[in-house]
Write an enzyme that holds these catalytic residues in place. Structure first.
Site, PDB file in Angstrom:
ATOM      1  N   CYS A 131       0.856  -1.183   0.000  1.00 38.43           N
ATOM      2  CA  CYS A 131       0.000   0.000   0.000  1.00 38.43           C
ATOM      3  C   CYS A 131       0.884   1.222   0.000  1.00 38.43           C
ATOM      4  O   CYS A 131       2.003   1.170   0.491  1.00 38.43           O
ATOM      5  CB  CYS A 131      -0.821   0.097   1.288  1.00 38.43           C
ATOM      6  SG  CYS A 131      -2.125  -1.110   1.376  1.00 38.43           S
ATOM      7  N   ARG A 161      -4.697   6.973  -0.448  1.00 40.08           N
ATOM      8  CA  ARG A 161      -3.806   5.815  -0.520  1.00 40.08           C
ATOM      9  C   ARG A 161      -4.180   4.898  -1.673  1.00 40.08           C
ATOM     10  O   ARG A 161      -5.303   4.950  -2.199  1.00 40.08           O
ATOM     11  CB  ARG A 161      -3.912   5.057   0.788  1.00 40.08           C
ATOM     12  CG  ARG A 161      -5.315   4.512   1.119  1.00 40.08           C
ATOM     13  CD  ARG A 161      -5.479   3.027   0.890  1.00 40.08           C
ATOM     14  NE  ARG A 161      -4.568   2.211   1.607  1.00 40.08           N
ATOM     15  CZ  ARG A 161      -4.773   1.743   2.856  1.00 40.08           C
ATOM     16  NH1 ARG A 161      -5.885   2.019   3.480  1.00 40.08           N
ATOM     17  NH2 ARG A 161      -3.892   0.975   3.413  1.00 40.08           N
ATOM     18  N   ASN A 187      -0.163  -2.379   5.685  1.00 40.05           N
ATOM     19  CA  ASN A 187       0.442  -3.627   6.126  1.00 40.05           C
ATOM     20  C   ASN A 187       1.813  -3.401   6.756  1.00 40.05           C
ATOM     21  O   ASN A 187       2.610  -2.598   6.253  1.00 40.05           O
ATOM     22  CB  ASN A 187       0.605  -4.558   4.930  1.00 40.05           C
ATOM     23  CG  ASN A 187      -0.165  -5.833   5.133  1.00 40.05           C
ATOM     24  OD1 ASN A 187      -0.993  -5.939   6.033  1.00 40.05           O
ATOM     25  ND2 ASN A 187       0.126  -6.811   4.310  1.00 40.05           N
TER      26      ASN A 187
HETATM   27  C1  LIG Z   1      -4.485  -5.725   3.445  1.00 37.62           C
HETATM   28  C2  LIG Z   1      -4.535  -4.233   3.730  1.00 37.62           C
HETATM   29  C3  LIG Z   1      -3.137  -3.673   3.623  1.00 37.62           C
HETATM   30  C4  LIG Z   1      -2.646  -3.764   2.217  1.00 37.62           C
HETATM   31  C5  LIG Z   1      -1.152  -3.724   2.246  1.00 37.62           C
HETATM   32  O1  LIG Z   1      -0.546  -2.869   2.863  1.00 37.62           O
HETATM   33  N1  LIG Z   1      -0.539  -4.678   1.581  1.00 37.62           N
HETATM   34  C6  LIG Z   1       0.915  -4.686   1.610  1.00 37.62           C
HETATM   35  C7  LIG Z   1       1.471  -6.037   1.301  1.00 37.62           C
HETATM   36  S1  LIG Z   1       3.146  -5.999   1.719  1.00 37.62           S
HETATM   37  O2  LIG Z   1       3.294  -5.619   3.120  1.00 37.62           O
HETATM   38  O3  LIG Z   1       3.858  -5.035   0.876  1.00 37.62           O
HETATM   39  O4  LIG Z   1       3.638  -7.359   1.502  1.00 37.62           O
HETATM   40  C8  LIG Z   1      -5.084  -3.961   5.129  1.00 37.62           C
HETATM   41  C9  LIG Z   1      -5.149  -2.466   5.383  1.00 37.62           C
HETATM   42  C10 LIG Z   1      -6.293  -2.252   6.391  1.00 37.62           C
HETATM   43  C11 LIG Z   1      -6.721  -3.665   6.759  1.00 37.62           C
HETATM   44  C12 LIG Z   1      -8.120  -3.841   7.346  1.00 37.62           C
HETATM   45  C13 LIG Z   1      -8.249  -2.982   8.607  1.00 37.62           C
HETATM   46  C14 LIG Z   1      -9.573  -3.242   9.328  1.00 37.62           C
HETATM   47  C15 LIG Z   1      -9.743  -4.712   9.653  1.00 37.62           C
HETATM   48  C16 LIG Z   1      -8.793  -5.138  10.762  1.00 37.62           C
HETATM   49  C17 LIG Z   1      -9.031  -6.592  11.172  1.00 37.62           C
HETATM   50  O5  LIG Z   1      -8.129  -6.952  12.168  1.00 37.62           O
HETATM   51  C18 LIG Z   1      -8.805  -7.468   9.955  1.00 37.62           C
HETATM   52  C19 LIG Z   1      -9.733  -7.093   8.834  1.00 37.62           C
HETATM   53  C20 LIG Z   1      -9.609  -5.608   8.412  1.00 37.62           C
HETATM   54  C21 LIG Z   1     -10.812  -5.321   7.490  1.00 37.62           C
HETATM   55  C22 LIG Z   1      -8.271  -5.318   7.702  1.00 37.62           C
HETATM   56  C23 LIG Z   1      -8.092  -6.172   6.416  1.00 37.62           C
HETATM   57  C24 LIG Z   1      -6.709  -5.913   5.768  1.00 37.62           C
HETATM   58  O6  LIG Z   1      -5.690  -6.384   6.610  1.00 37.62           O
HETATM   59  C25 LIG Z   1      -6.494  -4.446   5.464  1.00 37.62           C
HETATM   60  C26 LIG Z   1      -7.466  -4.053   4.378  1.00 37.62           C
END
Ligand SMILES: C[C@H](CCC(=O)NCCS(=O)(=O)O)[C@H]1CC[C@H]2[C@@H]3CC[C@@H]4C[C@H](O)CC[C@]4(C)[C@H]3C[C@H](O)[C@]12C
Length: 339
Positions: free
Chosen positions: A2, A16, A79
């Site tokens: 992200c 974002r 993340n």
């Molecule tokens: C996956 C996303 C980050 C994407 C990212 O940054 N990808 C980098 C990959 S890499 O690091 O480069 O390898 C993150 C960002 C916000 C998150 C939600 C936050 C609320 C909620 C919290 C709960 O506990 C679990 C479910 C929940 C809906 C979460 C789902 C998921 O986790 C979300 C979408």
């Protein structure tokens, strides 16, 4: 992956890219002032700040990935795998579960400085929202028009870093980025001059004004373009801090999306260990002063807007807008024969 950025032109913008290999059931969700968050006990009429952002709703609860409140405070979760270490619930401290930190902060703080000050003293716990929804390993960017912070819960406890760059990606922890960006001081939007070997220019190209660039953009050769967190950080910072933009809303939004497009992920270019493809599932641009949440999705380049202040903010129920994913093509000469 992200990428999150702040941006200032006529007004303050925050947004974002959300890069993921699946959809997390995201919807644009407005939480009005009297919605009762479970962590607020049982009283009615909570009268907290209203907020708008992208969330997964489970059990009527908005699990926000990012949001802004009616005072202009914005917060996004990104993340932070392996580095996020959540704390144990501790009696006598404010315990905030990682999934509720965005609404917890946005419902009661009107500026980033106060929120950051408050966060220094809290425990961010690893409580799961539900058995099927374990805590996500996140760090957060917290910003308003005056300041920007990164919030990280790590082994040693909670860390709040001022973020003068106004950009955040993923791993490693934030202090790395303030050093890493210094590797790129030679990059420039300007047309480069021969610094390679001054003498070589004169000898090899006599009378032809020496060694010169053969195209535009050559001052930034070496700007990272891959999708790794550190590379996206540098590229987004370069695009943001060299950005030239008129001071009006339409141009600013357009420019904002262009900056984030510069670090977005086209399907196929990033394959996860599980064999899935990480893509920029959506990009958002929030104009918090107006309470507007603009977004576009991977499959639909049309920009959509949802306005916080169009809703009945005195209410108790969430307002929800489905995310649009169907490409909108405007035909200019009636060429749409396939429909
Ligand atoms: C996956 C996303 C980050 C994407 C990212 O940054 N990808 C980098 C990959 S890499 O690091 O480069 O390898 C993150 C960002 C916000 C998150 C939600 C936050 C609320 C909620 C919290 C709960 O506990 C679990 C479910 C929940 C809906 C979460 C789902 C998921 O986790 C979300 C979408």
């Amino acid at each position: 992956m992200c990428t999150c950025i702040t941006y200032q032109t006529d007004e303050f913008y925050f947004g974002r890219n959300l890069d993921l290999e699946y959809s997390f059931g995201e919807q644009v969700v407005i939480t009005p002032r009297n919605y009762r968050f479970p962590f607020e006990g049982n009283e009615d009429g909570q009268n907290h700040f209203a907020m708008i952002g992208m969330a997964n709703i489970t059990d009527h609860y908005p699990l926000y990935a990012e949001a802004a409140n009616e005072k202009g405070l914005c917060m996004a979760g990104l993340n932070f795998p392996e580095n996020a270490v959540y704390q144990e619930e501790t009696i006598g401290k404010e315990n905030i579960a990682s999934y509720e930190i965005i609404p917890w902060i946005l419902r009661r703080f009107s500026n980033a400085e106060d929120a950051a000050e408050y966060l220094r003293k809290v425990m961010v716990t690893g409580k799961a929202f539900a058995e099927t929804i374990p805590p996500a390993p996140l760090h957060w960017m917290l910003a308003d028009q005056d300041s920007c912070y990164v919030v990280e819960a790590v082994e040693e406890g909670i860390k709040i870093y001022p973020n003068p760059i106004g950009v955040l990606t993923n791993n490693p922890p934030f202090p790395f980025y303030l050093d890493y960006i210094r590797n790129f001081l030679h990059l420039s939007p300007e047309t480069p001059e021969n610094q390679f070997a001054k003498r070589l220019g004169e000898i090899a190209f006599p009378g032809k004004c020496g060694l010169t660039p053969y195209g535009e953009g050559m001052g930034a050769i070496g700007l990272p373009g891959d999708a790794s967190p550190a590379s996206r950080f540098v590229k987004a910072s370069f695009l943001k801090w060299n950005s030239v933009c008129d001071q009006d809303e339409a141009t600013s939004i357009s420019q904002f999306f262009h900056i984030l497009n510069g670090v977005s992920i086209a399907r196929g270019s990033v394959r996860t260990e599980a064999g899935k493809y990480e893509t920029t599932i959506y990009t958002c641009c929030i104009r918090p002063q107006e309470g507007i949440y603009y977004y576009k999705t991977y499959d639909d380049s049309q920009i959509y807007g949802v306005s916080l202040f169009e809703e009945d903010l005195g209410g108790k129920n969430l307002s929800v807008y489905e995310v649009e994913r169907q490409q909108q093509i405007v035909w200019q000469n009636g060429g749409n024969k396939n429909k």
